[in-house]
Design a protein around this motif. Sequence first.
Motif, PDB file in Angstrom:
ATOM      1  N   ILE A 118      12.534  43.579  24.378  1.00  0.00           N
ATOM      2  CA  ILE A 118      12.973  42.179  24.366  1.00  0.00           C
ATOM      3  C   ILE A 118      14.068  41.960  25.410  1.00  0.00           C
ATOM      4  O   ILE A 118      14.097  40.932  26.102  1.00  0.00           O
ATOM      5  CB  ILE A 118      13.469  41.782  22.962  1.00  0.00           C
ATOM      6  N   LYS A 119      14.944  42.935  25.539  1.00  0.00           N
ATOM      7  CA  LYS A 119      16.033  42.823  26.509  1.00  0.00           C
ATOM      8  C   LYS A 119      15.490  42.772  27.932  1.00  0.00           C
ATOM      9  O   LYS A 119      15.944  41.962  28.757  1.00  0.00           O
ATOM     10  CB  LYS A 119      17.000  44.000  26.346  1.00  0.00           C
ATOM     11  N   ARG A 120      14.515  43.621  28.246  1.00  0.00           N
ATOM     12  CA  ARG A 120      13.922  43.615  29.592  1.00  0.00           C
ATOM     13  C   ARG A 120      13.247  42.280  29.873  1.00  0.00           C
ATOM     14  O   ARG A 120      13.381  41.719  30.960  1.00  0.00           O
ATOM     15  CB  ARG A 120      12.906  44.757  29.730  1.00  0.00           C
ATOM     16  N   LEU A 121      12.512  41.769  28.890  1.00  0.00           N
ATOM     17  CA  LEU A 121      11.814  40.508  29.080  1.00  0.00           C
ATOM     18  C   LEU A 121      12.796  39.363  29.315  1.00  0.00           C
ATOM     19  O   LEU A 121      12.611  38.558  30.234  1.00  0.00           O
ATOM     20  CB  LEU A 121      10.948  40.208  27.851  1.00  0.00           C
ATOM     21  N   SER A 122      13.832  39.296  28.501  1.00  0.00           N
ATOM     22  CA  SER A 122      14.766  38.164  28.583  1.00  0.00           C
ATOM     23  C   SER A 122      15.678  38.246  29.806  1.00  0.00           C
ATOM     24  O   SER A 122      16.005  37.231  30.422  1.00  0.00           O
ATOM     25  CB  SER A 122      15.605  38.087  27.306  1.00  0.00           C
ATOM     26  N   GLU A 123      16.078  39.458  30.180  1.00  0.00           N
ATOM     27  CA  GLU A 123      16.998  39.604  31.309  1.00  0.00           C
ATOM     28  C   GLU A 123      16.292  39.581  32.659  1.00  0.00           C
ATOM     29  O   GLU A 123      16.845  39.082  33.647  1.00  0.00           O
ATOM     30  CB  GLU A 123      17.809  40.891  31.160  1.00  0.00           C
ATOM     31  N   ASN A 124      15.094  40.116  32.718  1.00  0.00           N
ATOM     32  CA  ASN A 124      14.406  40.226  34.008  1.00  0.00           C
ATOM     33  C   ASN A 124      13.637  38.965  34.393  1.00  0.00           C
ATOM     34  O   ASN A 124      13.369  38.739  35.570  1.00  0.00           O
ATOM     35  CB  ASN A 124      13.440  41.417  33.994  1.00  0.00           C
ATOM     36  N   SER A 125      13.261  38.159  33.418  1.00  0.00           N
ATOM     37  CA  SER A 125      12.573  36.910  33.745  1.00  0.00           C
ATOM     38  C   SER A 125      13.605  35.823  34.007  1.00  0.00           C
ATOM     39  O   SER A 125      14.736  35.894  33.543  1.00  0.00           O
ATOM     40  CB  SER A 125      11.646  36.488  32.603  1.00  0.00           C
ATOM     41  N   GLN A 126      13.190  34.816  34.739  1.00  0.00           N
ATOM     42  CA  GLN A 126      14.093  33.717  35.076  1.00  0.00           C
ATOM     43  C   GLN A 126      13.723  32.420  34.356  1.00  0.00           C
ATOM     44  O   GLN A 126      14.128  31.340  34.775  1.00  0.00           O
ATOM     45  CB  GLN A 126      14.080  33.490  36.594  1.00  0.00           C
ATOM     46  N   SER A 127      12.962  32.522  33.271  1.00  0.00           N
ATOM     47  CA  SER A 127      12.638  31.329  32.490  1.00  0.00           C
ATOM     48  C   SER A 127      13.915  30.650  32.011  1.00  0.00           C
ATOM     49  O   SER A 127      14.874  31.322  31.609  1.00  0.00           O
ATOM     50  CB  SER A 127      11.773  31.700  31.281  1.00  0.00           C
ATOM     51  N   LYS A 128      13.874  29.345  32.004  1.00  0.00           N
ATOM     52  CA  LYS A 128      15.045  28.592  31.541  1.00  0.00           C
ATOM     53  C   LYS A 128      15.246  28.751  30.043  1.00  0.00           C
ATOM     54  O   LYS A 128      16.377  28.864  29.556  1.00  0.00           O
ATOM     55  CB  LYS A 128      14.879  27.110  31.896  1.00  0.00           C
ATOM     56  N   ASN A 129      14.137  28.763  29.290  1.00  0.00           N
ATOM     57  CA  ASN A 129      14.209  28.866  27.833  1.00  0.00           C
ATOM     58  C   ASN A 129      13.423  30.075  27.357  1.00  0.00           C
ATOM     59  O   ASN A 129      12.232  30.213  27.668  1.00  0.00           O
ATOM     60  CB  ASN A 129      13.636  27.606  27.180  1.00  0.00           C
TER      61      ASN A 129
END
Length: 383
Positions: A118-129
């Motif tokens: 989850i950390k990799r997904l949230s930190e590495n992507s640049q999605s606003k939400n």
Amino acid sequence: MDGMVKKIFVLVILVLTFGLALATIIAPKKDYSENENRYLEKFPEPSLENITDASFMKDTETFVSDHFILRDIFMTIKTGYERATGRNRVNNIYLCKDGYYMEEYSPLENTGRIVSAIKRLSENSQSKNIRILLVPTAVQILKDRLPSTAKNADQISDMKKIEAALEKSFDSINAEGRSAVFVDVADALKKADSEQIFYRLDHHWTTLGAYTAYREIARSFGFTPLEKNEFTVKTVSTNFKGSFYSKVNDLFAKPDSIEVFESDRLSLSVKYPDKKIETDRLTADEYLEKKDKYSYFLNNQNSFVEVHNSNAESDRTLAVVKDSYANCIIPFLAEHFSTVYVFDTRFYRESVTDFINENSVSDTLFLYNMYTIDTDTGINGIR
């Protein structure tokens, strides 16, 4: 005379034992069990390594168990015996009130792996939400239906441990002007318990259960969820015997019904690259004639699905990183997002976050149920 009876009895047992063993050896072997919706164990190739570490014998035992002649019949007999002797647990499945089957839940063993993914997904992507939804299953939401002897870990407690481990990471993301939060659907599911939100004989939630969660997801993304009366609810099957039924094989179990929420607001273009299919549907009728009827939603397993709705409420785009619980929730999300990209990381071999960034995907949803996320090795590939 007694001695003769004993000899005949022993002889019959020996003949049955060797006869069944021989039949198991010479009978044609199947690769896939439609009843259990899984691939069966193949006979292991012996090697110095697997013989030394005893894995050869373990895999051989699994092979024999998977291919044992008349296996389904013996499972049915076993279930009948368990019921007749007052037991309420068969193959780790609890036989619960109101005809529900629920699988025993043990504490998470791979919390660190889940947190890292989850950390990799949230930190590495640049999605606003970024929204994280860990779905509590029937064994948690419907625990009042469990037998009094059932012993299960608390899924809510495990979820809170994951949330606590990601708190600082999410604080940093929120400080960047992006939004990363957990979506809680436990209370909403509990309140909807008066209706059937989980299948009785399968590990998935029903379409109504998915709709209940969708309402919380929509609010979290800033949308007003659609009311149930804005859909046409249609029953597409009344004979669904799911994954838990396959483990219990109770001939007297009442099948589940499968419903679909139809909407005239959707104008879809759907691409299934794995199957080389382009269509205007998120369902596949052919699976309603098979054992695995839940695969009606999202056309079974796909590494990647691309969904466009020209009538969507917004021009926002959504990436869904998911397990099969998400399959029946995608139509609801497509009401609001012009494009929904769906990733099953068990099969998707590219970088999910690279795709999100290269395609400027505005929103991301990570959706997994609490039972299978612990063993889903696909999340290791999130990068």
